[in-house]
Design an enzyme around this catalytic site. Structure first.
Site, PDB file in Angstrom:
ATOM      1  NE  ARG A  17      -2.772  -1.617   3.126  1.00  0.00           N
ATOM      2  CZ  ARG A  17      -3.260  -1.553   4.368  1.00  0.00           C
ATOM      3  NH1 ARG A  17      -4.148  -0.638   4.688  1.00  0.00           N
ATOM      4  NH2 ARG A  17      -2.849  -2.404   5.282  1.00  0.00           N
ATOM      5  CD  GLN A  75       6.963 -14.577   8.318  1.00  0.00           C
ATOM      6  OE1 GLN A  75       7.112 -13.365   8.185  1.00  0.00           O
ATOM      7  NE2 GLN A  75       5.821 -15.117   8.680  1.00  0.00           N
ATOM      8  CB  THR A  81       1.821 -11.663  13.652  1.00  0.00           C
ATOM      9  OG1 THR A  81       0.563 -12.210  14.080  1.00  0.00           O
ATOM     10  CG2 THR A  81       1.554 -10.389  12.873  1.00  0.00           C
ATOM     11  NE  ARG A 315      24.813  21.430   1.832  1.00  0.00           N
ATOM     12  CZ  ARG A 315      25.760  21.310   0.902  1.00  0.00           C
ATOM     13  NH1 ARG A 315      26.206  22.375   0.259  1.00  0.00           N
ATOM     14  NH2 ARG A 315      26.255  20.125   0.618  1.00  0.00           N
ATOM     15  CG  ASN A 359      32.458  41.866   8.312  1.00  0.00           C
ATOM     16  OD1 ASN A 359      31.421  41.931   8.971  1.00  0.00           O
ATOM     17  ND2 ASN A 359      32.513  42.186   7.036  1.00  0.00           N
TER      18      ASN A 359
HETATM   19  C1  UD1 Z   1      -1.825  -7.201  13.875  1.00  0.00           C
HETATM   20  C2  UD1 Z   1      -2.459  -7.958  15.051  1.00  0.00           C
HETATM   21  C3  UD1 Z   1      -3.658  -7.169  15.580  1.00  0.00           C
HETATM   22  C4  UD1 Z   1      -3.224  -5.775  15.970  1.00  0.00           C
HETATM   23  C5  UD1 Z   1      -2.517  -5.065  14.804  1.00  0.00           C
HETATM   24  C6  UD1 Z   1      -1.914  -3.781  15.265  1.00  0.00           C
HETATM   25  C7  UD1 Z   1      -2.116 -10.341  14.721  1.00  0.00           C
HETATM   26  C8  UD1 Z   1      -2.715 -11.601  14.240  1.00  0.00           C
HETATM   27  N1  UD1 Z   1      -2.871  -9.258  14.616  1.00  0.00           N
HETATM   28  O1  UD1 Z   1      -2.772  -7.229  12.833  1.00  0.00           O
HETATM   29  O2  UD1 Z   1      -4.193  -7.820  16.703  1.00  0.00           O
HETATM   30  O3  UD1 Z   1      -4.319  -5.016  16.399  1.00  0.00           O
HETATM   31  O4  UD1 Z   1      -1.465  -5.897  14.276  1.00  0.00           O
HETATM   32  O5  UD1 Z   1      -1.366  -3.066  14.186  1.00  0.00           O
HETATM   33  O6  UD1 Z   1      -1.002 -10.335  15.180  1.00  0.00           O
HETATM   34  N2  UD1 Z   1       4.441  -9.505   9.578  1.00  0.00           N
HETATM   35  C9  UD1 Z   1       5.468 -10.348   9.276  1.00  0.00           C
HETATM   36  N3  UD1 Z   1       5.170 -11.573   8.736  1.00  0.00           N
HETATM   37  C10 UD1 Z   1       3.908 -11.987   8.504  1.00  0.00           C
HETATM   38  C11 UD1 Z   1       2.854 -11.097   8.809  1.00  0.00           C
HETATM   39  C12 UD1 Z   1       3.143  -9.869   9.362  1.00  0.00           C
HETATM   40  O7  UD1 Z   1       6.633 -10.031   9.484  1.00  0.00           O
HETATM   41  O8  UD1 Z   1       3.731 -13.109   8.026  1.00  0.00           O
HETATM   42  C13 UD1 Z   1       4.752  -8.200  10.175  1.00  0.00           C
HETATM   43  C14 UD1 Z   1       4.374  -7.028   9.295  1.00  0.00           C
HETATM   44  O9  UD1 Z   1       5.454  -6.636   8.484  1.00  0.00           O
HETATM   45  C15 UD1 Z   1       4.028  -5.955  10.332  1.00  0.00           C
HETATM   46  C16 UD1 Z   1       3.493  -6.752  11.513  1.00  0.00           C
HETATM   47  O10 UD1 Z   1       3.986  -8.054  11.365  1.00  0.00           O
HETATM   48  O11 UD1 Z   1       5.201  -5.263  10.754  1.00  0.00           O
HETATM   49  C17 UD1 Z   1       1.971  -6.737  11.609  1.00  0.00           C
HETATM   50  O12 UD1 Z   1       1.420  -7.417  10.526  1.00  0.00           O
HETATM   51  P1  UD1 Z   1       0.024  -7.050   9.888  1.00  0.00           P
HETATM   52  O13 UD1 Z   1      -0.258  -8.031   8.818  1.00  0.00           O
HETATM   53  O14 UD1 Z   1      -0.007  -5.619   9.536  1.00  0.00           O
HETATM   54  O15 UD1 Z   1      -0.953  -7.331  11.125  1.00  0.00           O
HETATM   55  P2  UD1 Z   1      -2.425  -6.820  11.299  1.00  0.00           P
HETATM   56  O16 UD1 Z   1      -3.323  -7.607  10.435  1.00  0.00           O
HETATM   57  O17 UD1 Z   1      -2.473  -5.354  11.183  1.00  0.00           O
END
Ligand code: UD1
Ligand code: CA
Length: 446
Positions: A17, A75, A81, A315, A359
């Site tokens: 996104r 991963q 997560t 700078r 100066n």
């Molecule tokens: C997750 C939480 C949710 C919480 C929200 C907060 C879970 C299942 N859900 O949801 O409860 O309210 O975050 O923002 O944990 N990532 C990986 N590998 C993966 C998937 C994700 O490294 O396979 C990383 C993403 O890069 C990111 C983070 O984990 O940094 C969160 O992943 P995302 O898919 O955005 O989780 P949400 O669905 O938002």
């Protein structure tokens, strides 16, 4: 005894996104990449080990994480997560302290808040950072029973009653490494998204007789960045918090909302800052200095009671001495400017060492670059640099020396000498009058 601490930073997500060739977590907030913010947060919590979980596609994140001194876990593919945290298991094989999971796309959590998450582990086996969401949307909901956190339910799995809960999961979760990996081994992907949810560990550990608690942070600090709109919101949240901090330190901001700070801007008290001033990273401003409107400063130190701008560009590598003065449309780079010295108008001073009470006249340029290398200009105390001087570096101007206006100075000037380096003037009496008379005659004939 305090247990050893480790952090696992999740950064394997795809970040589509953002619509960027650069991985999301390398975009800046307050002049620092989000990944570096989260690394700094882990450091502030006194962790002895940080593992960054990256996907195979995020080569740029991997390089950045390594450069920041983190260990890497890959991963592949990204199955959620919980699966992401499991990817770090090998890195923590001989570690038996507490682990804290942080998201690389959540840059603004304050060290004080993270500290409270760790402290909560003295009363419970698991601590989660929660917040009251104004619009809970897709966040996971925290299910509590009194002080106990009994489960985290993802929005997609939640009942209508659970969806009405405003207490949400920030993503930060802390537990002993043993509990965390033992629970993660039992997480399944039997859910609406077909993912391994980290959040399932709460219920699994509860089944083992372990307890969890929620620590409450502010919504502004747990803001997760998924799009440029979120990035802009995070920047806004950072700027507004930083402005408050700066004002609280005794600094006058004439128009606070128009001043842009960096994560590490240091400003001592009784400094005055005009409207539309921008601070890049690495700026320190000492007491009683004044920064006039529309100035841009980065990686520099501004001495006590110094005066900068309006419209100055300071700078990297600039060090301004106390009571020095940099005026309008002046650019400095890698320049030390001594106490009380002035560069007041329309000048470029780069790769220079300027002594005290010098100066520098309007329109002076240090010619520091020969197309291949940079060279240095040194100006001694009390020297007077006439307007529109070109100082062709390397060159040294002695103490108390005086340069006539408009000189192109290619040779060193001794102390207390006068240097004239321009063609001498020739006046031809009556020439202009004769010229105009001749031209007018010619025009009348044609
Ligand atoms: C997750 C939480 C949710 C919480 C929200 C907060 C879970 C299942 N859900 O949801 O409860 O309210 O975050 O923002 O944990 N990532 C990986 N590998 C993966 C998937 C994700 O490294 O396979 C990383 C993403 O890069 C990111 C983070 O984990 O940094 C969160 O992943 P995302 O898919 O955005 O989780 P949400 O669905 O938002
Ligand atoms: Ca998210």
């Amino acid at each position: 005894m305090k247990k050893e601490r480790a952090a696992i930073i999740l950064a394997a997500g795809k970040s589509t996104r953002m619509k960027s060739a650069r991985s999301k977590v390398l975009h800046d907030v307050g002049g620092r990449p989000m990944l570096a913010w989260v690394k700094a947060l882990a450091d502030s919590a006194g962790v002895s080990k940080i593992v960054c979980v990256v996907g195979e596609a995020n080569a740029d994140v991997r390089d950045a994480a390594e450069a920041l001194g983190m260990e890497i876990a890959v991963q592949e593919p990204q199955l959620g997560t919980g699966h992401a945290v499991l990817a770090a298991k090998e890195n923590l094989e001989y570690f038996d302290g507490t682990v804290t999971v942080l998201y690389a796309d959540t840059p603004l959590i304050r060290p004080e808040t993270a500290g409270r998450v760790f402290d909560a582990l003295s009363d419970a086996d698991v601590a989660v950072l929660g917040f009251e969401a104004e619009d809970p949307g897709a966040y996971g909901r925290l299910i509590t029973d009194g002080d106990e956190l009994t489960a985290i339910v993802e929005a997609k799995e939640a009942t209508p009653e659970q969806l009405a809960i405003k207490l949400c999961n920030s993503g930060v979760i802390s537990a002993s490494s043993i509990d965390m990996f033992s629970a993660l081994a039992r997480v399944t992907n039997d859910n609406a998204k077909g993912e391994y949810y980290l959040t399932d560990v709460i219920e699994i550990l509860r089944g083992d007789g372990k307890t969890s608690v929620a620590v409450i942070g502010q919504e502004a600090e747990v803001l997760g960045v998924n799009s440029r709109v979120d990035l802009a919101l995070a920047e806004k949240a950072f700027q507004s918090a930083k402005r408050e901090e700066i004002l609280a330190n005794g600094v006058t901001l004439r128009d606070p909302d128009s001043v842009i700070f960096a994560y590490d801007t240091v400003i001592e008290n009784d400094v005055e800052i005009g409207a539309n001033v921008v601070f890049g990273p690495g700026v320190t401003i000492r007491k009683n200095a004044t920064i006039h409107p529309f100035s841009h400063l980065e990686d520099c130190e501004i001495g006590e009671a110094a005066n900068v701008g309006p419209f100055a560009r300071i700078r990297p590598g600039t060090v301004l001495g106390p009571e020095s003065r940099i005026g309008n449309f002046v650019e400095t780079k890698k320049a030390r400017i001594g106490k009380g010295s002035k560069v007041n108008h329309l000048s470029y001073v780069g790769d220079a060492e300027i002594g005290e009470d010098v100066n520098v006249g309007a329109g002076t340029i240090t010619c520091n670059y020969d197309g291949y290398k940079k060279h240095k200009t040194i100006i001694g105390d009390g020297a007077f640099i006439g307007t529109h001087s070109s100082l062709v570096a390397p060159v040294r101007i002695g103490k108390g020396a005086f340069l006539g206006s408009g000189g192109t100075i290619t040779k060193d000037v001794p102390d207390d000498a006068l240097a004239l380096a321009r063609a001498s003037q020739v006046n031809k009496e009556g020439w202009a009058k004769r010229y105009h008379t001749a031209q007018r005659k010619r025009k009348d004939k044609s």
